[in-house]
Scaffold this active site. Structure first.
Site, mmCIF file in Angstrom:
data_model
loop_
_atom_site.group_PDB
_atom_site.id
_atom_site.type_symbol
_atom_site.label_atom_id
_atom_site.label_comp_id
_atom_site.label_asym_id
_atom_site.label_seq_id
_atom_site.Cartn_x
_atom_site.Cartn_y
_atom_site.Cartn_z
ATOM 1 N N GLU A 98 9.247 0.859 -3.865
ATOM 2 C CA GLU A 98 7.870 0.389 -3.953
ATOM 3 C C GLU A 98 7.840 -0.717 -4.977
ATOM 4 O O GLU A 98 8.162 -0.502 -6.144
ATOM 5 C CB GLU A 98 6.955 1.521 -4.424
ATOM 6 C CG GLU A 98 6.242 2.239 -3.311
ATOM 7 C CD GLU A 98 5.333 3.319 -3.869
ATOM 8 O OE1 GLU A 98 4.745 3.117 -4.950
ATOM 9 O OE2 GLU A 98 5.239 4.369 -3.231
ATOM 10 N N ASP A 118 -4.797 2.834 -12.092
ATOM 11 C CA ASP A 118 -3.570 3.030 -12.860
ATOM 12 C C ASP A 118 -3.828 3.412 -14.307
ATOM 13 O O ASP A 118 -4.779 2.958 -14.929
ATOM 14 C CB ASP A 118 -2.720 1.759 -12.820
ATOM 15 C CG ASP A 118 -2.047 1.596 -11.474
ATOM 16 O OD1 ASP A 118 -1.289 2.510 -11.092
ATOM 17 O OD2 ASP A 118 -2.295 0.586 -10.791
#
Ligand SMILES: Cc1ncc(COP(=O)(O)O)c(C=O)c1O
Lengths: 406, 279
Positions: B50, B61
């Site tokens: 990823e 995040d």
């Protein structure tokens, strides 16, 4: 750029997906999606529920102090020598700004949804104070995210929030302003979805927030229209409001959107000028992009990274704008113009001295535009301006700039 | 889905173990080091990579990945350069699937059609775009599928059985189950809860289900890999990188080997996973 076709009404948006033309939508993480759909359902039920409406009206009258007065600014009008200037006095509301209108509405929804914790983001601290206030009134714990820079420049409001029992969490990420506070509030929300209601303070974010906040703020324009008819027997020629995320502006604009003879102007923060990066004029100097759950005009670079804006006023210091404004801009119904820091500062002083009203720095931007336009208009013309908040929170900032000492 | 992704899942399944998906931020701490990191991930046993696309406002995040994105942006990383990273990696490795992970705005500004063309040409196999739920499929998901690039969706603990079919409808490649309501880098919840959620999702789809958010150690990888088709490790790798940097955020000699050592341990964890399940 080719303009989208004009709709039959400017007041019918958004569509079911929350879009105003290409703007708006629901650009959120999957974790939040079920919650946003729940909120949309609850809002749809509540707005048609007579008991909800009655409670809102009752609190509006006895807690906020509605209707707010429509005030003819006689001395300012005489000084400028042109159009008659009226203020819709939202600064007289409980907590000192229009923000409380939305907070009362949303906390009633939070209650209906069984939520037990309130979070909010704030820039100037006006929305934070209003959120802390309604949380106290309804007995719910409240966490307010505020950029570290804003914590400093809006200290009186930080103190008020704390007195009201809210926890103020300074956010140091980015430049520590409103955008960063909103990111942090979203991170809290995604972590505490079950218990928490996110009380967004402006007409932005994912659907249904822009619509819902607008509807809670539209009371400003509805009252003003009625009051203007009573005072003058006709509608104003020009309506002006300052635009941060856009809630006080859409609140006063919306009821006038379909009145053809009424020109409407939104005032963005021009900061230190549009040449560099030190401004917050997302409509005049930005481009469409996706942030905080909606597509709208943003200040961004060629790689789609969001830029930090600048404004003397913390409440206008946001690099985006509510999606309905983006649409009203593109379709040409509302004109958006920038006002520089120094112009707002001058307007702040003019109003204070001529009318004995200390305005917040946010509506001082709207006022600066009024001061430019009024002398060019006829004495029989009428300007309506949203005086969205009082300047108590700004006196130290202004005093410092003017070298008045403390 | 791309043939490469399909082949990788088939090959790993034949080994009787879950896949190891590793996340890192493209351009962190600089372009060249992150290319070396990407290659090291593969060499240490990552099955799928990823590749994080930095964004100024990463709303889903935690602090570790926020800071990684800031380092990358400061070093001049852009979406175009992230595609260039993929292209450079692909020149040496034709077998490891690359999944771009990030937020929509950089892609929207790059231009969806141009992005998909360039991504395909760079050897990208799929993408995860955090702020595009199924309600927004017309934006990027449908055009991506038309081009043969997987659109990997996140399913979360709030995705109930009523909503799951909608989430799975246009998902391809694999399903990414987010182990908790929260942001990246949070603590891992009880693994038995995760096992139940994975089983629930698998009842609705034949796609592989990978679990991420909170997986940090080889033990986590082993425990989750006992029931899931794959585990995703991100923050632990990003933290490993961060801990190796100078005070000014520059790479050191320890940066790439540190990542390699960490991922070797995780790879051993997934290789022990089915043994654990059989115990
Ligand atoms: C008094 C006042 N006016 C205007 C604004 C700008 O917000 P909005 O554009 O949502 O009305 C603020 C924000 O804090 C404010 O405090």
């Amino acid at each position: 750029m080719n303009q989208p076709p004009k709709p039959n009404s400017f007041r019918s948006g958004p569509d079911e997906e929350g879009r105003f033309g290409i703007f708006g939508g629901r650009f959120v993480a999957e974790t939040l999606m079920p919650l946003i759909l729940d909120l949309q359902d609850e809002w749809a039920r509540a707005k048609n529920d007579p008991a909800f409406k009655a409670e809102l009206e009752n609190l509006g009258r006895h807690y906020i102090g509605r209707p707010s007065p429509l005030y003819f600014a006689e001395r300012l009008t005489a000084e400028l020598g042109g159009a008659k200037i009226y203020f819709k006095r939202e600064e007289l509301n409980h907590t000192g700004s229009h923000k409380i209108n939305n907070c009362i509405g949303q906390i009633l929804l939070a209650k209906r949804m069984g939520k037990t914790r309130i979070i909010a983001e704030t820039g100037a601290g006006q929305h934070g104070v209003a959120s802390a206030t309604v949380a106290a009134r309804f007995g719910l714990p409240c966490v307010v995210y505020m950029g570290a820079t804003d914590v400093e420049r809006q200290a009186p409001n930080v103190f008020r929030m704390k007195l009201l029992g809210a926890e103020v969490k300074p956010v140091t990420a980015g430049h520590g302003t409103l955008k960063d506070a909103m990111n942090e509030a979203l991170r809290d929300w995604v972590t505490n979805v079950d218990s928490t209601y996110y009380l967004i303070g402006t007409a932005a974010g994912p659907h249904p927030y822009p619509e819902m906040v607008r509807d809670f703020q539209a009371v400003i324009g509805e009252e003003a229209k009625q009051q203007m008819l009573e005072a003058e027997g006709r509608l104003p020629d020009l309506v002006v409001a300052a635009v941060g995320g856009g809630s006080n502006a859409i609140g006063i604009f919306h009821p006038f959107l379909d009145d053809e003879g009424v020109r409407i102007v939104g005032v963005e923060a021009g900061g230190k000028g549009l040449d560099g990066d030190e401004h917050c004029a997302s409509l005049t100097a930005g481009s469409p992009g996706v942030l905080h759950g909606n597509r709208t005009y943003l200040l961004q670079d060629g790689d789609g990274q969001i830029k930090e804006g600048h404004s003397i006023s913390a409440g206008l210091d946001y690099p985006g704008i509510g999606p309905e404004h983006a649409w009203l801009n593109d379709i040409g119904r509302v004109e958006y113009v920038p006002i520089m820091d120094h112009e707002a500062l001058e307007a702040f002083q003019i109003l204070t001295r001529l009318e004995g009203i200390i305005p917040a720095l946010e509506p001082s931007h709207a006022l600066a535009e009024v001061i430019k336009r009024a002398p060019k208009m006829g004495k029989d013309e009428i300007i309506l301006m949203n005086l969205s908040g009082r300047g108590d929170k700004d006196i130290f900032t202004v005093g410092k700039i003017l070298g008045m000492g403390q | 889905m791309t043939a490469r992704m399909e082949q990788r899942f088939a090959d790993v399944a034949a080994e009787g173990r879950p896949v190891l998906v590793t996340y890192f931020m493209g351009g962190d701490p600089d372009f060249d080091t992150s290319l070396a990191i990407m290659k090291a991930l593969q060499q240490a046993g990552a099955d799928i990579i990823e590749l994080g696309v930095p964004f100024s406002d990463p709303m889903a995040d935690g602090p570790a990945i926020q800071l990684a994105g800031q380092r990358a942006l400061k070093a001049g990383q852009t979406l175009a350069k992230t595609l260039e990273l993929a292209r450079r990696f692909r020149a040496d490795d034709q077998r490891t699937p690359i999944v771009l992970m990030g937020y929509y705005n950089p892609i929207y500004i790059y231009g969806v059609e141009r992005f998909l063309t360039d991504a395909l040409e760079a050897g990208v196999d799929g993408m995860i775009v955090v702020d595009l739920p199924p309600e927004m499929d017309d934006e990027l998901c449908i055009p991506a599928l038309a081009k043969g690039i997987s659109f990997i969706r996140l399913a979360t603990p709030t995705t109930d059985d009523r909503r799951l079919p909608k989430v799975l409808e246009n998902t391809s490649g694999f399903v990414y189950y987010v182990s908790m309501t929260g942001i990246t880098g949070s603590a891992l919840p009880d693994t038995s809860l995760i096992a139940g959620a994975v089983a629930r999702i698998k009842a609705h789809t034949s796609l592989p289900v990978c679990v991420g958010f909170g997986v940090k150690t080889a033990d986590h990888a082993r425990a989750i890999g006992a029931t899931a088709d794959g585990v995703v490790v991100g923050t632990a790798i990003v933290n490993q990188i961060a801990s190796s940097l100078t005070e000014e955020g520059r790479a050191t000699e320890a940066t790439v080997p540190g990542v390699e050592a960490l991922v070797r341990g995780l790879a051993a964890g997934v290789r022990a996973a089915r043994l654990a399940a059989a115990e």
